[in-house]
Design a protein around this motif. Structure first.
Motif, PDB file in Angstrom:
ATOM      1  N   ALA A 106      28.830  31.921  39.086  1.00  0.00           N
ATOM      2  CA  ALA A 106      29.437  32.350  40.372  1.00  0.00           C
ATOM      3  C   ALA A 106      29.538  34.005  40.350  1.00  0.00           C
ATOM      4  N   ASP A 107      29.215  34.596  41.383  1.00  0.00           N
ATOM      5  CA  ASP A 107      29.347  36.028  41.590  1.00  0.00           C
ATOM      6  C   ASP A 107      30.494  36.217  42.783  1.00  0.00           C
ATOM      7  N   PRO A 108      31.910  36.340  42.345  1.00  0.00           N
ATOM      8  CA  PRO A 108      32.876  36.528  43.138  1.00  0.00           C
ATOM      9  C   PRO A 108      32.696  38.201  43.852  1.00  0.00           C
ATOM     10  N   ILE A 109      33.726  38.426  44.644  1.00  0.00           N
ATOM     11  CA  ILE A 109      33.731  39.870  44.988  1.00  0.00           C
ATOM     12  C   ILE A 109      33.176  40.879  44.109  1.00  0.00           C
ATOM     13  N   ALA A 110      33.770  40.770  42.882  1.00  0.00           N
ATOM     14  CA  ALA A 110      33.427  41.533  41.714  1.00  0.00           C
ATOM     15  C   ALA A 110      34.213  41.089  40.487  1.00  0.00           C
ATOM     16  N   ASP A 111      33.635  40.923  39.394  1.00  0.00           N
ATOM     17  CA  ASP A 111      34.333  40.511  38.305  1.00  0.00           C
ATOM     18  C   ASP A 111      33.905  41.828  37.343  1.00  0.00           C
ATOM     19  N   VAL A 265      42.721  40.250  46.628  1.00  0.00           N
ATOM     20  CA  VAL A 265      41.405  39.401  46.862  1.00  0.00           C
ATOM     21  C   VAL A 265      41.624  37.970  46.306  1.00  0.00           C
ATOM     22  N   VAL A 266      41.462  37.203  47.373  1.00  0.00           N
ATOM     23  CA  VAL A 266      41.601  35.636  47.278  1.00  0.00           C
ATOM     24  C   VAL A 266      40.192  35.175  47.848  1.00  0.00           C
ATOM     25  N   SER A 267      39.356  34.832  46.905  1.00  0.00           N
ATOM     26  CA  SER A 267      37.954  34.242  47.718  1.00  0.00           C
ATOM     27  C   SER A 267      37.943  32.638  47.732  1.00  0.00           C
ATOM     28  N   ALA A 268      37.227  32.320  48.792  1.00  0.00           N
ATOM     29  CA  ALA A 268      37.010  30.923  48.745  1.00  0.00           C
ATOM     30  C   ALA A 268      36.379  30.078  48.010  1.00  0.00           C
ATOM     31  N   THR A 269      35.807  30.699  46.782  1.00  0.00           N
ATOM     32  CA  THR A 269      35.171  30.041  45.639  1.00  0.00           C
ATOM     33  C   THR A 269      36.189  29.956  44.549  1.00  0.00           C
ATOM     34  N   ALA A 272      40.607  34.936  42.111  1.00  0.00           N
ATOM     35  CA  ALA A 272      41.562  35.577  42.751  1.00  0.00           C
ATOM     36  C   ALA A 272      41.967  36.963  41.742  1.00  0.00           C
ATOM     37  N   GLY A 273      42.462  38.097  42.285  1.00  0.00           N
ATOM     38  CA  GLY A 273      42.786  39.098  41.627  1.00  0.00           C
ATOM     39  C   GLY A 273      42.867  40.480  42.553  1.00  0.00           C
ATOM     40  N   VAL A 274      42.538  41.526  42.028  1.00  0.00           N
ATOM     41  CA  VAL A 274      42.339  42.786  42.828  1.00  0.00           C
ATOM     42  C   VAL A 274      41.057  43.454  42.475  1.00  0.00           C
ATOM     43  N   VAL A 275      41.096  44.477  43.704  1.00  0.00           N
ATOM     44  CA  VAL A 275      39.645  45.229  43.532  1.00  0.00           C
ATOM     45  C   VAL A 275      40.192  46.754  43.687  1.00  0.00           C
ATOM     46  N   THR A 276      39.957  47.757  42.858  1.00  0.00           N
ATOM     47  CA  THR A 276      40.475  48.952  42.888  1.00  0.00           C
ATOM     48  C   THR A 276      39.251  49.706  43.366  1.00  0.00           C
ATOM     49  N   HIS A 277      39.563  50.782  44.664  1.00  0.00           N
ATOM     50  CA  HIS A 277      38.700  51.459  45.179  1.00  0.00           C
ATOM     51  C   HIS A 277      38.712  52.915  44.742  1.00  0.00           C
ATOM     52  N   LEU A 278      37.641  53.583  44.317  1.00  0.00           N
ATOM     53  CA  LEU A 278      37.769  54.764  43.648  1.00  0.00           C
ATOM     54  C   LEU A 278      36.507  55.595  44.475  1.00  0.00           C
ATOM     55  N   ALA A 279      36.996  57.087  44.266  1.00  0.00           N
ATOM     56  CA  ALA A 279      35.858  57.914  44.924  1.00  0.00           C
ATOM     57  C   ALA A 279      35.569  59.090  44.080  1.00  0.00           C
ATOM     58  N   PRO A 293      39.337  32.851  37.872  1.00  0.00           N
ATOM     59  CA  PRO A 293      39.588  31.789  38.607  1.00  0.00           C
ATOM     60  C   PRO A 293      41.041  31.447  38.810  1.00  0.00           C
ATOM     61  N   GLY A 294      41.593  31.412  40.036  1.00  0.00           N
ATOM     62  CA  GLY A 294      42.652  31.004  40.111  1.00  0.00           C
ATOM     63  C   GLY A 294      43.116  31.162  41.746  1.00  0.00           C
ATOM     64  N   THR A 295      44.456  31.005  41.976  1.00  0.00           N
ATOM     65  CA  THR A 295      44.970  31.122  43.383  1.00  0.00           C
ATOM     66  C   THR A 295      45.613  32.687  43.593  1.00  0.00           C
ATOM     67  N   ARG A 296      46.290  32.555  44.621  1.00  0.00           N
ATOM     68  CA  ARG A 296      47.219  33.842  44.903  1.00  0.00           C
ATOM     69  C   ARG A 296      47.816  34.524  43.854  1.00  0.00           C
ATOM     70  N   GLU A 297      48.439  33.505  43.052  1.00  0.00           N
ATOM     71  CA  GLU A 297      49.346  33.818  42.081  1.00  0.00           C
ATOM     72  C   GLU A 297      48.802  34.905  41.117  1.00  0.00           C
ATOM     73  N   ARG A 298      47.739  34.855  40.966  1.00  0.00           N
ATOM     74  CA  ARG A 298      46.780  35.665  40.033  1.00  0.00           C
ATOM     75  C   ARG A 298      46.781  37.102  40.529  1.00  0.00           C
ATOM     76  N   VAL A 299      47.059  37.135  41.702  1.00  0.00           N
ATOM     77  CA  VAL A 299      46.988  38.684  42.298  1.00  0.00           C
ATOM     78  C   VAL A 299      48.061  39.653  41.540  1.00  0.00           C
ATOM     79  N   ALA A 300      49.334  39.365  41.621  1.00  0.00           N
ATOM     80  CA  ALA A 300      50.335  40.167  40.962  1.00  0.00           C
ATOM     81  C   ALA A 300      49.879  40.509  39.441  1.00  0.00           C
ATOM     82  N   ILE A 301      49.399  39.057  38.803  1.00  0.00           N
ATOM     83  CA  ILE A 301      49.038  39.463  37.463  1.00  0.00           C
ATOM     84  C   ILE A 301      47.888  40.331  37.331  1.00  0.00           C
ATOM     85  N   ALA A 302      46.979  40.469  38.038  1.00  0.00           N
ATOM     86  CA  ALA A 302      45.694  41.484  37.901  1.00  0.00           C
ATOM     87  C   ALA A 302      46.124  42.678  38.313  1.00  0.00           C
ATOM     88  N   ALA A 303      47.079  42.894  39.166  1.00  0.00           N
ATOM     89  CA  ALA A 303      47.389  44.451  39.727  1.00  0.00           C
ATOM     90  C   ALA A 303      48.186  44.989  38.590  1.00  0.00           C
TER      91      ALA A 303
END
Length: 623
Positions: A106-111, A265-269, A272-279, A293-303
C-alpha cells in the motif's frame, strides 16, 4: 500453541486481501449467506495479542487463534478455530469479513520510508527494489496477463455496481479483494489500490460508519472502472496505468527547509497520522509524512512523535513551526523527503509566514495558484508534486457558509476591489469547530493554507491559519486546524472580549451566515444524483421511473447530451432478461457498468470544466 503472556487487547487483526476470499470460499453456501447478518458478533469479541499471536475466546468451548506475519493474517491456514465445524465455520468467516484489509504494498498519502533497497512504500520488508524505467528506456505495452487481471477487477467492480453498496455483502467484497490480489500480483498497483478503496467503502457502508459517503464511493468506482477499461483497451501510458509498488528516492543534496504547517491524515485504506509541509526559499514545497496503520487515534501520537529525518530532535508539531538543515537528503519525484541512513538533519530556526523566506508563497497571484493546482489534479497521485494542490490565501473572513468559512481574498490587482469569494471547508470535526470560531469574527484579514477541491467550484479544504490571532507562544503564530483546538480567546480582536465573538442574530447583514453552495452545479444535479444513487442502491435504483423526469429537466435547460446519457443509463438498468419461469437471469454483461461509467465520467468532466471556469473567472482581476 505459544502461551499468551501479558496480552494486550486490540481490534481484529488485519488480513491480506486474498485471505478474505479464501476463507469465505471454504464456507458452505448456507453459512456464506449468514456472514453479513452475523458480523455484529465481532464487536463483542475481545482480542488478546501477544507478539505474533492473537486470540479470541468466542465462548467457553471455542477460541479463535491468529498466527500473524508482520501484524497481518497472511494465509487462511494461519487462522484456527476450535469449534467442531472448523475450518468451514462461521467464526472464521466473521473474523476475516469484519477485519480491516491490509495491503503489503500500500502507498498511503506518504509513509516516511527509507531509501534503502528492498523497502516498499508501505514500510514493510519486501523483495528487491523494482527498477523504474529510465526516461529513454521503452516502456512495455500492457501484457495479456495484465489485461486478464484488469478484466477480473472490472467484473468484480461491476458486481459491486449492480448491487450497490447497500446490496454488496461479504461475498461480493471478497471477490473484489481476490481481484485486488490478482491485480497486485500482475503488477497493476494503481488498480489494486483503487480496488482497496472501494472495498473499504463497502465495509464502511455495511457497518453504518459515519465516514461513508456515497459521492466518495462514486468517485472511487469511477476511477477503478475507468482504469480497468484503459488497461483492457491499452489506452494511455502503460507506466501510468500500472502505477508503482515502490517509491523511488533520489539524492536532492542539501536543503534549508522552513516549516509551513502539519496536517492530520486519516486515509480510506486504514492509515492515519500526519504530514508536515515544508518550503525552501525558492518556493519549492516538500513533505515529511508519518503514517501508520490505524485510525484517528494515531494522529496525536504521530504529531507528537519524532521526525524520521536524521536526528533533529523535532516532533512533527515542532517541525511544522520550525526549520531544518538537511544534508545528504533524498526525495521521491513528488518531493516527499526520504529517511535513508545517509540523511543528516539538524534543527534550525523557522520563519513566520510573513517573513521573506515564505512571504512569496502568499504573493503569488491566485490565478497562477489555481492553474497549478488544477494541473496537478490531472496527474496520477504518485506523480503529483507535493504542495501543488495547496492554495496560499490572504483573505478577509466574511462569516459562515453552512459548515464552511466564507472568505474574500485580498486585492490582487489595483482594480480588483471585490476580490474572490471562496469557501473553506473541513474534513474532520476539529477543523469544523475551528472554522466556526473563525467565522464568529468577521471582517478580519488572515492568512490561510488550504487545498483546492477540483470538483467543487470555489471551495478548498482549510489546513492552517495565521494572522490576527492571540495564540500560545509555543504555536509560533499559526494554528494547524486539524490538530490545534482554538479557543474564543485566540480569535478575539485586541479591543474585544471572547464573549463579543459569539455569533449573534444581530450580526450585520453582510456578515450573517451565507447559504452553502451545492457541491455539484445545479444544471448537472439530476444526472449526478442518478449516478450517486446507483452507486449506493445498485441497478434497481437506476431503473426507477423518475429518471425520465430528470432527463426532461436536463433537456429543458439545453443539456440534451446529459439527458441522453441519463436515459441510456436508465435503459441499461432496466434491460433485464428472464428465464422461462419469469425469474431474472444473472446479468454478466458490461452494458450497465459501461453506461454508469459514461454517466459518471460525464458528470466529473463537466463539473471540473465548470470548476475551472468558476475559479479562474473569479480569481482574475476585474478589468
Amino acid at each position: 500453541m505459544p502461551a499468551l503472556s501479558d496480552p494486550s487487547a486490540g481490534p481484529l487483526p488485519r488480513v491480506a486481501p486474498a485471505v478474505v476470499a479464501d476463507v469465505l470460499d471454504a464456507l458452505p453456501p448456507r453459512l456464506r449467506k449468514r456472514v453479513d447478518a452475523a458480523l455484529d458478533r465481532a464487536a463483542e469479541w475481545s482480542v488478546a495479542v501477544d507478539g505474533d499471536v492473537a486470540r479470541v475466546e468466542v465462548d467457553e468451548e471455542t477460541s479463535l487463534v491468529w498466527t500473524l506475519r508482520g501484524g497481518v493474517l497472511a494465509s487462511a491456514d494461519d487462522l484456527v478455530c476450535g469449534c467442531l465445524l472448523a475450518p468451514k465455520c462461521l467464526h472464521r468467516g466473521i473474523a476475516v469479513a469484519a477485519a480491516g484489509v491490509a495491503d503489503p504494498a500500500a502507498d498511503p498519502i506518504a509513509d516516511p520510508v527509507a531509501d534503502d533497497p528492498g523497502v516498499p512504500v508501505g514500510g514493510e520488508s519486501g523483495g528487491p527494489r523494482e527498477e523504474e524505467p529510465s526516461g529513454d528506456a521503452p516502456v512495455p505495452d500492457v501484457t495479456e496477463s495484465e489485461r486478464v487481471a484488469a478484466s477480473a477487477l472490472w467484473e468484480a467492480a461491476a458486481a459491486v455496481l449492480r448491487g450497490g453498496a447497500s446490496g454488496s455483502g461479504a461475498v461480493v467484497r471478497a471477490e473484489l479483494l481476490r481481484a485486488v490480489h490478482s491485480a497486485r500480483v500482475a503488477g497493476l498497483h494503481r488498480a489494486a489500490a483503487g480496488g482497496l478503496r472501494v472495498a473499504a467503502a463497502l465495509a464502511a457502508a455495511r457497518a453504518s460508519d459515519g465516514s461513508f459517503d456515497r459521492e466518495t464511493l462514486s468517485t472511487d468506482l469511477l476511477d477503478l472502472l475507468l482504469l480497468c477499461h484503459d488497461l483492457r483497451s491499452g489506452a494511455g501510458s502503460p507506466a501510468h496505468l500500472r502505477g508503482t509498488a515502490r517509491r523511488e528516492y533520489r539524492p536532492v543534496g542539501s536543503l534549508r527547509l522552513y516549516g509551513l504547517c502539519t496536517e492530520a491524515v486519516v486515509s480510506a485504506t486504514g492509515y492515519a497520522g500526519v504530514v508536515t509541509h515544508l518550503a525552501t526559499e525558492d518556493g519549492r514545497l516538500w513533505t515529511v509524512p508519518a503514517l501508520m496503520p490505524g485510525t484517528r487515534e494515531r494522529v496525536a501520537i504521530a504529531a507528537g512523535g519524532p521526525v524520521a529525518l536524521g536526528e533533529s530532535g523535532h516532533t512533527h508539531r515542532a517541525l511544522g513551526r520550525g526549520g531544518l538543515l538537511l544534508t545528504g537528503g533524498t526525495a521521491s519525484p513528488d518531493r516527499r523527503l526520504g529517511a535513508g541512513k545517509s540523511v543528516r538533519a539538524v534543527a534550525a530556526p523557522g520563519a513566520a509566514w510573513t517573513d521573506p523566506a515564505l512571504d512569496a508563497l502568499w504573493a503569488t497571484p491566485l490565478t497562477d495558484q489555481v492553474s497549478r493546482a488544477l494541473a496537478a489534479y490531472d496527474l496520477p497521485d504518485e506523480d503529483r508534486p507535493a504542495g501543488d494542490t495547496l492554495l496560499f490565501l490572504t483573505a478577509e473572513v466574511l462569516g459562515a457558509a453552512g459548515s464552511a468559512l466564507r472568505v474574500r481574498t485580498a486585492e490582487s490587482h489595483p482594480d480588483d476591489a471585490a476580490g474572490a469569494h471562496l469557501d473553506l471547508t473541513a474534513d474532520d470535526d476539529l477543523t469544523r469547530q475551528n472554522l466556526r470560531l473563525l467565522a464568529a469574527v468577521p471582517g478580519v484579514t488572515r492568512r490561510f493554507i488550504a487545498r483546492l477541491h477540483p470538483d467543487h467550484p470555489g471551495t478548498a479544504t482549510a489546513i492552517a491559519v495565521s494572522g490576527n490571532l492571540t495564540l500560545p507562544a509555543t504555536w509560533s503564530s499559526l494554528a494547524n486546524l486539524s490538530l490545534d483546538p482554538l479557543q474564543r480567546a485566540h480569535t478575539a480582536l485586541p479591543n474585544t472580549t471572547p464573549q463579543d465573538t459569539q455569533p449573534s442574530h444581530d450580526m450585520p447583514p453582510s456578515h450573517r451566515p451565507i447559504p452553502r453552495p451545492d457541491r455539484v452545479p445545479a444544471p448537472m444535479r439530476p444526472l449526478a444524483n442518478a449516478v450517486h444513487r446507483a452507486a449506493l442502491g445498485g441497478r434497481s435504483i437506476a431503473a426507477l421511473p423518475d429518471t425520465a423526469q430528470y432527463a426532461k429537466r436536463l433537456s429543458a435547460v439545453g443539456l440534451t447530451t446529459s439527458a441522453a446519457i441519463l436515459t441510456a443509463l436508465s435503459t441499461a438498468a432496466r434491460d433485464r432478461h428472464r428465464d422461462p419461469f419469469g425469474r431474472l437471469n444473472a446479468d454478466t454483461t458490461s452494458a450497465f457498468p459501461t453506461a454508469w461509467l459514461l454517466a459518471a465520467l460525464h458528470v466529473r468532466e463537466t463539473t471540473r470544466s465548470l470548476t475551472r471556469h468558476t475559479w479562474l473567472s473569479t480569481a482574475e482581476p476585474h478589468p
